[in-house]
Design a protein around this motif. Structure first.
Motif, PDB file in Angstrom:
ATOM      1  N   THR A 165     -25.484 -32.491 -32.996  1.00 29.06           N
ATOM      2  CA  THR A 165     -24.304 -32.826 -32.193  1.00 29.06           C
ATOM      3  C   THR A 165     -24.090 -31.757 -31.111  1.00 29.06           C
ATOM      4  O   THR A 165     -24.655 -30.661 -31.173  1.00 29.06           O
ATOM      5  N   VAL A 169     -20.527 -35.029 -28.357  1.00 31.45           N
ATOM      6  CA  VAL A 169     -20.628 -35.899 -29.540  1.00 31.45           C
ATOM      7  C   VAL A 169     -20.009 -35.138 -30.700  1.00 31.45           C
ATOM      8  O   VAL A 169     -20.527 -34.097 -31.128  1.00 31.45           O
ATOM      9  N   GLN A 173     -16.988 -37.177 -36.103  1.00 34.62           N
ATOM     10  CA  GLN A 173     -17.225 -38.618 -36.030  1.00 34.62           C
ATOM     11  C   GLN A 173     -18.483 -39.008 -36.815  1.00 34.62           C
ATOM     12  O   GLN A 173     -18.496 -40.005 -37.536  1.00 34.62           O
ATOM     13  N   VAL A 174     -19.511 -38.204 -36.671  1.00 31.10           N
ATOM     14  CA  VAL A 174     -20.763 -38.477 -37.398  1.00 31.10           C
ATOM     15  C   VAL A 174     -20.543 -38.327 -38.897  1.00 31.10           C
ATOM     16  O   VAL A 174     -20.993 -39.163 -39.705  1.00 31.10           O
ATOM     17  N   ASP A 197     -24.582 -47.268 -37.126  1.00 30.55           N
ATOM     18  CA  ASP A 197     -23.187 -46.934 -36.801  1.00 30.55           C
ATOM     19  C   ASP A 197     -23.087 -45.642 -35.991  1.00 30.55           C
ATOM     20  O   ASP A 197     -22.292 -45.546 -35.046  1.00 30.55           O
ATOM     21  N   ILE A 198     -23.888 -44.641 -36.348  1.00 26.95           N
ATOM     22  CA  ILE A 198     -23.856 -43.386 -35.587  1.00 26.95           C
ATOM     23  C   ILE A 198     -24.453 -43.592 -34.196  1.00 26.95           C
ATOM     24  O   ILE A 198     -23.982 -43.019 -33.197  1.00 26.95           O
ATOM     25  N   ASP A 200     -24.149 -46.075 -32.360  1.00 31.27           N
ATOM     26  CA  ASP A 200     -23.176 -46.748 -31.498  1.00 31.27           C
ATOM     27  C   ASP A 200     -22.139 -45.793 -30.920  1.00 31.27           C
ATOM     28  O   ASP A 200     -21.337 -46.183 -30.056  1.00 31.27           O
ATOM     29  N   LEU A 201     -22.146 -44.546 -31.381  1.00 33.09           N
ATOM     30  CA  LEU A 201     -21.190 -43.572 -30.842  1.00 33.09           C
ATOM     31  C   LEU A 201     -21.564 -43.210 -29.402  1.00 33.09           C
ATOM     32  O   LEU A 201     -22.757 -43.086 -29.074  1.00 33.09           O
ATOM     33  N   ARG A 245     -19.419 -45.444 -21.635  1.00 37.52           N
ATOM     34  CA  ARG A 245     -18.609 -45.168 -22.817  1.00 37.52           C
ATOM     35  C   ARG A 245     -18.016 -43.770 -22.722  1.00 37.52           C
ATOM     36  O   ARG A 245     -18.712 -42.809 -22.368  1.00 37.52           O
ATOM     37  N   ASN A 248     -16.123 -37.285 -25.767  1.00 40.84           N
ATOM     38  CA  ASN A 248     -14.993 -36.438 -26.139  1.00 40.84           C
ATOM     39  C   ASN A 248     -14.266 -35.924 -24.894  1.00 40.84           C
ATOM     40  O   ASN A 248     -14.844 -35.841 -23.797  1.00 40.84           O
TER      41      ASN A 248
END
Length: 355
Positions: A165, A169, A173-174, A197-198, A200-201, A245, A248
C-alpha cells in the motif's frame, strides 16, 4: 401225428431221453441271475456293473462245475445253494473298486444345523460390515470437523499481513476486506474473492492473497500513484486514478503528480474532457509525469500537457495512446531533430507535426 410228450423230470428230454446236465444247469443259473438282479437291485451305473460282474462269475463257476467238478452221483447243481457273494455295497467299498474315496457315500447333512450355521455366518458378516461403515463415518466426521470447524486451521485477524500500500491506497481498506474472512477455516477462505474486492479499490492495479497455514493470510497489493490531482477553485485537492476513481484525501505534497484545475472536483469527474485527460496521464511513464507542470483539457479531443523543459504536447484524445507515446519519446530523445520547435502535435500519430 402223434403228440409230443414233455417230461417234467429235470434230466429227461422231450423224447424220453436224458437231457444234458450242463444245459439244465445253465438254465437254472440264468434264472438265479435274474432273481439276483431283482434282489440286488442297485440304482446307478456302478451298481449295475457290479451285478453283471457277479453274474458272470456265477455263470463261470457253474460252467466249471458242470464240466470239471461234477461227480457221477450228482444230477445237477442248484445255484441257490452256492456260496453267497459279497453285497454290492461291500464291493463298492472294497479296494478293487478304489475304496471309499472313489465311490464314497454322501455325508448325511443335518439341514437345521447347517441353516443355523449359515445364518450365524451372515450375521457375523453383516456385523463386521456395519462396524466398518460406522468407523468410516466417524472418521470422516471427525476429519471434517477438525479441518473446517475446529480452531485447528482458523484464520486469525492478528495474523493477516498487508504489504504494497501507499499514501493513496489505504492499508486499513485492504485490511477490512481481508478481515471479513477471519474466523473461518483457511480451507474455506476464498482468496479469489479477497483479490477481486481489493482490486476494485481506487489506485489498486492488482492484489494477491496467499494462505499461511495454520492461521495466517498475507495480502500483497500493487498500488499506483494518482493519475492526477484535481484542484478545485476553493483550493481543495482530490487525487484520482486513471479511471476517475477518487483515492485517499491528499494530506501530503503532490509533487510529481499532474494537476488539473477544475471548478468542482466531484462534478468534473463526469466531464469527458477530464476523463480523457486522466486516461492519457495514467499511461505516461513516471519520468514524463514528473515533468508535467500543467494540464489543459478544454475538450475531449484537445488534451494538452506542458513540460518543465518548455515543450508542449498536444495529445488529442486517448485513442492510439501507445503509438502517440512512442512518437513523442522518439522526438524528445533527440531534440536536435525538432530544430528548435517546442510544440509536438500527435493528435494524429501517423501525421505528427512540430512547430
Amino acid at each position: 401225428m402223434a403228440g409230443r410228450v414233455v417230461s417234467s423230470h429235470p434230466g429227461q428230454s422231450d423224447d424220453g431221453g436224458a437231457e444234458p446236465r450242463g444245459r439244465t444247469l445253465r438254465s437254472d443259473t440264468d434264472r438265479e441271475v435274474r432273481r439276483g438282479r431283482v434282489t440286488e437291485g442297485v440304482a446307478g451305473r456302478s451298481g449295475r456293473r457290479a451285478v453283471r460282474s457277479a453274474a458272470s462269475e456265477v455263470a463261470a463257476k457253474s460252467t466249471r462245475l458242470t464240466k470239471d467238478d461234477r461227480t457221477e452221483s450228482e444230477d445237477f447243481v442248484d445255484a441257490r445253494r452256492m456260496e453267497s457273494r459279497k453285497s454290492v455295497s461291500e464291493r463298492l467299498d472294497s479296494p478293487d473298486f478304489g475304496g471309499p474315496g472313489l465311490f464314497a457315500r454322501p455325508k448325511v447333512v443335518n439341514f437345521p444345523e447347517r441353516l443355523a450355521e449359515r445364518r450365524q455366518a451372515y450375521r457375523r458378516r453383516n456385523i463386521i460390515r456395519a462396524a466398518i461403515a460406522l468407523l468410516i463415518v466417524v472418521l470422516v466426521s471427525l476429519l471434517t470437523w477438525a479441518l473446517l470447524f475446529s480452531p485447528l486451521l482458523r484464520l486469525q485477524a492478528s495474523q493477516i499481513t498487508i504489504s504494497g500500500t501507499n499514501t493513496w491506497v489505504s492499508e486499513n481498506q485492504v485490511f477490512d476486506i481481508a478481515h471479513e474472512q477471519a474466523g473461518k477455516s483457511l480451507i474455506l477462505v476464498d482468496t479469489s474473492t479477497i483479490e477481486t474486492d481489493i482490486g476494485d479499490l481506487p489506485g489498486v492495479t492488482s492484489a494477491e492473497a496467499t494462505k499461511r497455514y495454520p492461521h495466517g493470510l498475507s495480502v500483497t497489493v500493487k498500488a499506483e500513484v494518482p493519475a492526477a490531482v484535481l484542484k478545485s477553485d476553493g483550493g481543495s485537492l482530490t487525487a484520482v486514478d486513471r479511471e476517475g476513481r477518487v483515492l485517499n484525501a491528499v494530506n501530503a505534497s503532490v509533487k510529481g503528480i499532474p494537476v488539473i484545475n477544475v471548478k468542482n472536483a466531484e462534478k468534473s469527474l463526469d466531464n469527458k474532457a477530464v476523463q480523457q485527460a486522466l486516461k492519457i496521464l495514467g499511461t505516461l511513464d513516471e519520468s514524463m509525469r514528473r515533468k508535467i507542470v500543467k494540464v489543459e483539457a478544454k475538450t475531449q479531443d484537445s488534451v494538452t500537457t506542458k513540460l518543465s523543459d518548455g515543450y508542449t504536447i498536444i495529445w488529442g484524445n486517448s485513442s492510439d495512446i501507445a503509438l502517440k507515446k512512442a512518437v513523442v519519446d522518439k522526438l524528445l530523445e533527440n531534440p536536435k531533430q525538432l530544430d528548435g520547435a517546442k510544440t509536438i502535435n500527435v493528435a494524429a500519430p501517423d501525421k505528427a507535426t512540430i512547430k
